[in-house]
Design a protein around this motif. Structure first.
Motif, PDB file in Angstrom:
ATOM      1  N   GLY A  79      53.012  36.937  37.855  1.00 22.19           N
ATOM      2  CA  GLY A  79      51.559  37.152  37.001  1.00 22.19           C
ATOM      3  C   GLY A  79      51.050  38.455  37.224  1.00 22.19           C
ATOM      4  O   GLY A  79      51.662  39.268  36.905  1.00 22.19           O
ATOM      5  N   PRO A  80      50.230  39.146  37.655  1.00 22.19           N
ATOM      6  CA  PRO A  80      49.318  39.945  37.479  1.00 22.19           C
ATOM      7  C   PRO A  80      50.262  40.844  38.155  1.00 22.19           C
ATOM      8  O   PRO A  80      50.394  42.205  38.495  1.00 22.19           O
ATOM      9  CB  PRO A  80      47.679  39.893  38.378  1.00 22.19           C
ATOM     10  N   ALA A  81      50.529  40.803  39.465  1.00 19.01           N
ATOM     11  CA  ALA A  81      51.855  41.818  40.323  1.00 19.01           C
ATOM     12  C   ALA A  81      52.836  42.329  38.589  1.00 19.01           C
ATOM     13  O   ALA A  81      53.797  42.898  39.483  1.00 19.01           O
ATOM     14  CB  ALA A  81      52.177  41.051  40.874  1.00 19.01           C
ATOM     15  N   ALA A  82      52.996  42.133  38.278  1.00 23.48           N
ATOM     16  CA  ALA A  82      53.815  42.480  36.532  1.00 23.48           C
ATOM     17  C   ALA A  82      53.702  43.854  37.084  1.00 23.48           C
ATOM     18  O   ALA A  82      54.601  44.721  36.889  1.00 23.48           O
ATOM     19  CB  ALA A  82      53.567  42.101  35.511  1.00 23.48           C
ATOM     20  N   GLY A 224      38.528  41.098  33.530  1.00 22.68           N
ATOM     21  CA  GLY A 224      38.508  41.315  35.161  1.00 22.68           C
ATOM     22  C   GLY A 224      39.326  40.024  36.478  1.00 22.68           C
ATOM     23  O   GLY A 224      39.860  40.430  37.063  1.00 22.68           O
ATOM     24  N   GLU A 225      38.464  39.457  35.880  1.00 23.46           N
ATOM     25  CA  GLU A 225      38.635  38.151  36.805  1.00 23.46           C
ATOM     26  C   GLU A 225      40.523  37.448  37.057  1.00 23.46           C
ATOM     27  O   GLU A 225      40.773  36.901  37.658  1.00 23.46           O
ATOM     28  CB  GLU A 225      37.500  36.848  36.874  1.00 23.46           C
ATOM     29  N   ASN A 226      40.634  38.044  35.719  1.00 24.11           N
ATOM     30  CA  ASN A 226      42.218  37.794  34.994  1.00 24.11           C
ATOM     31  C   ASN A 226      43.066  37.824  36.749  1.00 24.11           C
ATOM     32  O   ASN A 226      43.811  37.035  36.768  1.00 24.11           O
ATOM     33  CB  ASN A 226      42.683  38.054  33.884  1.00 24.11           C
ATOM     34  N   PHE A 227      42.960  39.217  37.087  1.00 25.05           N
ATOM     35  CA  PHE A 227      44.048  39.659  38.226  1.00 25.05           C
ATOM     36  C   PHE A 227      44.063  38.578  38.970  1.00 25.05           C
ATOM     37  O   PHE A 227      44.660  39.082  40.516  1.00 25.05           O
ATOM     38  CB  PHE A 227      43.601  41.367  38.681  1.00 25.05           C
ATOM     39  N   GLY A 229      43.083  34.760  39.227  1.00 26.15           N
ATOM     40  CA  GLY A 229      43.007  34.175  38.155  1.00 26.15           C
ATOM     41  C   GLY A 229      44.907  33.264  37.939  1.00 26.15           C
ATOM     42  O   GLY A 229      45.541  33.650  37.894  1.00 26.15           O
ATOM     43  N   GLY A 230      44.765  31.967  37.401  1.00 28.64           N
ATOM     44  CA  GLY A 230      46.292  31.851  37.615  1.00 28.64           C
ATOM     45  C   GLY A 230      47.438  31.355  38.641  1.00 28.64           C
ATOM     46  O   GLY A 230      48.625  31.056  38.766  1.00 28.64           O
ATOM     47  N   GLY A 231      46.476  31.492  39.999  1.00 26.61           N
ATOM     48  CA  GLY A 231      47.098  31.543  41.246  1.00 26.61           C
ATOM     49  C   GLY A 231      47.501  31.668  42.143  1.00 26.61           C
ATOM     50  O   GLY A 231      48.252  32.379  43.290  1.00 26.61           O
ATOM     51  N   GLY A 232      46.542  33.733  42.033  1.00 23.93           N
ATOM     52  CA  GLY A 232      46.300  34.717  42.467  1.00 23.93           C
ATOM     53  C   GLY A 232      47.253  35.967  41.899  1.00 23.93           C
ATOM     54  O   GLY A 232      47.682  35.956  40.881  1.00 23.93           O
ATOM     55  N   PHE A 233      47.224  36.421  42.941  1.00 24.69           N
ATOM     56  CA  PHE A 233      47.673  38.108  41.941  1.00 24.69           C
ATOM     57  C   PHE A 233      48.970  38.659  41.782  1.00 24.69           C
ATOM     58  O   PHE A 233      49.272  38.997  41.110  1.00 24.69           O
ATOM     59  CB  PHE A 233      47.129  39.237  43.181  1.00 24.69           C
ATOM     60  N   MET A 234      49.492  37.229  43.223  1.00 31.87           N
ATOM     61  CA  MET A 234      51.350  37.159  43.227  1.00 31.87           C
ATOM     62  C   MET A 234      51.096  36.113  43.191  1.00 31.87           C
ATOM     63  O   MET A 234      51.663  36.194  44.207  1.00 31.87           O
ATOM     64  CB  MET A 234      51.647  38.008  44.128  1.00 31.87           C
ATOM     65  N   ILE A 297      46.690  41.812  30.379  1.00 34.89           N
ATOM     66  CA  ILE A 297      45.883  41.098  31.594  1.00 34.89           C
ATOM     67  C   ILE A 297      44.206  41.146  31.414  1.00 34.89           C
ATOM     68  O   ILE A 297      43.945  39.903  31.196  1.00 34.89           O
ATOM     69  CB  ILE A 297      46.125  41.672  33.012  1.00 34.89           C
ATOM     70  N   LEU A 298      43.495  42.094  30.966  1.00 31.40           N
ATOM     71  CA  LEU A 298      42.566  42.649  30.649  1.00 31.40           C
ATOM     72  C   LEU A 298      41.898  41.620  29.528  1.00 31.40           C
ATOM     73  O   LEU A 298      40.921  40.966  29.724  1.00 31.40           O
ATOM     74  CB  LEU A 298      41.903  43.736  30.697  1.00 31.40           C
TER      75      LEU A 298
END
Length: 590
Positions: A79-82, A224-227, A229-234, A297-298
């Motif tokens: 996810g965004p934790a990438a 910015g909301e994508n960070f 979204g989709g289950g959270g940052f991690m 991500i953005l």
């Protein structure tokens, strides 16, 4: 952390003499006149590469066409934790790069990755490291050529065909692939200056397109909301971060920094240039990869992650050329998409050019160490290892052949070559004790802590590759030993090769320990594999995530201590250093 200029290098046209006593061994280096004896010149490498050329050699190998897909693969696993995975993976590889930086500055020789372990632990460890490194390097050039053909087949369909769901080179494509590989070899035969200058053009392009992509996407699409979204940052926890480092390709995207080491015997002022090139290339690459991940991500439409990050996908040309091409097309940025399509064809070619030279210099180093027949160490008047380059060309032609399952094997070899990175911190720790008086233009700070830490990092990376890779790595090493025995039996020269068994006693406990932990571990359960004859089907996930990581860390620390205690006596190590630097190159002004 300090890098000092090396003012002791000979320059063309000078007549000065410098001598030093290093590690108890006196050496003298005489500057040569502008007109050297032809016999001598034909047996010398040439220092034709400056700092920028060396920097771009490492940078051009780190940044290939992998950037097209890296952000998608990493985010699908973490996810965004990438972003954290890129920072962790980059830091891990930087630690290994710093060990190479100190060794490269100390011993500026061609094919250094195959020679540093030889200095510290003798022939068996040196051959093992050189063999695995060579396998990784010699397969990259043909893989990159095939990648070029795959992307080009979008416009010239006759180059590739689909067989059993996999792209295979056609007869016409084989001719084109062979011609490209021959072009790479020809540039290398013309000398290292041609290689460096040609690579500079490719690297400027390879830097420009990703940088433009980042700027344009960030300026055009900002979610910015994508960070969150989709289950959270991690969404996949810390395991997702570690899996992204391996299966997401992050660690391997940062590989290639050692190119500056492989060309170390062919650069002016090597003791300054090699460390600076390695460190500089890693810093630039990590910054670029993190920027690409943030931009990806953005730029994603929030609806794309409504079913989670693992469900993000692209169709059409976005599926072939990667998510950035898909994003550019979706945002109406056709011109950017065209640039990305072009980069997908150009970038693999640039990487293939470099690895053609790297594999040849590793072959040269193996011959210099006495592991393979001496003709592979012969140089042309331009200072190019002709026999070694020709051998790389033949290997490439062989790899192009459409053997069933061959591509999986090639992919394994390229990934497993990371084990050679672990040999550098071992060699560093040993040579700090064997050759303490040698000048170190770059000195790794807190090496007593960071060197074993770097070895543990390399071991963890090997764990992350999964059981399917680890057992094949052990098999590949056994095959290499068979070839070494064959070379020794058939060698008609008077050379004698001692395998230095005592200094290699730690190797098999390490490999078997890694094999056992990998077999019982949680990496990578998505691609299970069974060992022929032995029937070991794994990984079994009995050492769950966290425990397997801890087990490898403990094994790495124990083996590091064991290896340092088993190192060669200082006198023998210095003898090996003296022998393999006998081809000390002439300095050539730009």
């Amino acid at each position: 952390m300090e890098i000092s200029d090396d003012r002791g290098q000979a320059t063309t046209g000078s007549s000065s003499t410098s001598s030093s006593i290093e590690g108890g061994r006196a050496t003298a280096e005489l500057a040569q006149p502008l007109v050297a004896a032809p016999e001598r010149a034909t047996h010398r490498l040439r220092r034709d590469v400056g700092f920028v050329g060396l920097l771009f050699a490492s940078l051009g190998s780190i940044i290939g066409a992998g950037w097209l897909f890296g952000a998608l693969y990493a985010s699908s696993l973490a996810g965004p934790a990438a972003i954290i995975a890129w920072l962790f993976g980059g830091a891990a590889m930087m630690l290994l790069a710093l060990a190479h930086a100190e060794l490269g500055g100390m011993y500026p020789v061609a094919g250094g990755s195959a020679r540093f372990p030889h200095y510290a632990f003798g022939s068996l460890i040196g051959f093992t490291s050189g063999w695995v490194t060579f396998l990784g390097a010699v397969t990259v050039a043909p893989i990159m050529v095939q990648a070029t053909l795959l992307y080009a087949s979008n416009y010239i369909s006759s180059l590739m065909t689909i067989t059993d769901g996999r792209p295979v080179v056609t007869a016409k494509g084989y001719v084109v692939a062979g011609t490209l590989l021959l072009l790479f070899c020809t540039i290398n035969v013309m000398g290292v200056r041609w290689l460096a200058e040609t690579n500079k053009l490719a690297v400027w392009w390879k830097l420009l397109i990703p940088a433009v992509t980042v700027v344009v996407l960030v300026a055009t699409s900002w979610h910015g909301e994508n960070f969150s979204g989709g289950g959270g940052f991690m969404p996949f926890g810390w395991k997702g971060v570690f899996v992204a480092m391996s299966s997401g390709g992050i660690v391997f995207a940062c590989a290639g920094f050692e190119q500056a080491v492989q060309l170390g015997g062919e650069t002016r002022n090597p003791r300054r240039n090699i460390p600076l090139a390695i460190i500089g290339a890693m810093v630039i690459a990590i910054c670029l990869y993190v920027a690409l991940q943030v931009a990806f991500i953005l730029a994603l439409d929030p609806s794309s992650i409504s079913k989670g990050w693992g469900a993000v996908s692209f169709s059409g040309k976005g599926q072939l050329f990667g998510p950035f091409a898909g994003l550019a097309t979706g945002l109406g940025l056709g011109w950017l998409a065209v640039l990305i399509y072009t980069d997908a064809i150009v970038s693999p070619g640039g990487t293939g050019l470099l690895y053609t030279g790297a594999s040849a210099r590793l072959t040269f180093a193996l011959a210099r160490n006495g592991y393979i027949p001496a003709p592979f160490a012969r140089l042309t008047p331009r200072g190019a290892p002709l026999f070694a380059i020709a051998f790389s060309f033949l290997c490439g032609l062989f790899i192009f052949l459409p053997f069933p399952g061959w591509q999986q094997l090639v992919g394994f070899i390229s990934a497993a070559a990371v084990v050679s990175y672990g040999m550098a911190p071992l060699a560093l720790g040993a040579l700090r004790r064997q050759d303490p008086a040698r000048e170190r233009p770059f000195r790794l700070p807190a090496a007593s802590l960071l060197a074993p830490g770097a070895f543990v990092v390399a071991s963890e990376i090997l764990l992350f590759t999964g059981w399917a890779v680890v057992w094949k790595l052990i098999a590949a090493i056994l095959i290499g030993y068979g070839l070494l025995a064959l070379s020794t039996v058939t060698d008609t020269s008077e050379r004698t090769l001692s395998l230095d068994w005592r200094s290699a006693v730690w190797l098999w406990p390490y490999l078997l320990g890694m094999g056992a932990i990998s077999y019982l571990s949680s990496f990578d359960t998505r691609t299970p594999s069974s060992v022929p004859l032995l029937g070991l089907h794994g990984p079994r996930n009995e050492l769950t995530f966290g425990w397997d990581v801890l087990a490898v860390a403990l094994l790495g620390l124990a083996i590091y201590a064991f290896a340092i205690r088993s190192r060669l006596p200082a006198e023998q190590a210095l003898e090996y250093v003296g022998d393999v630097t006998a081809e000390e190159p002439d300095a050539i002004d730009a």
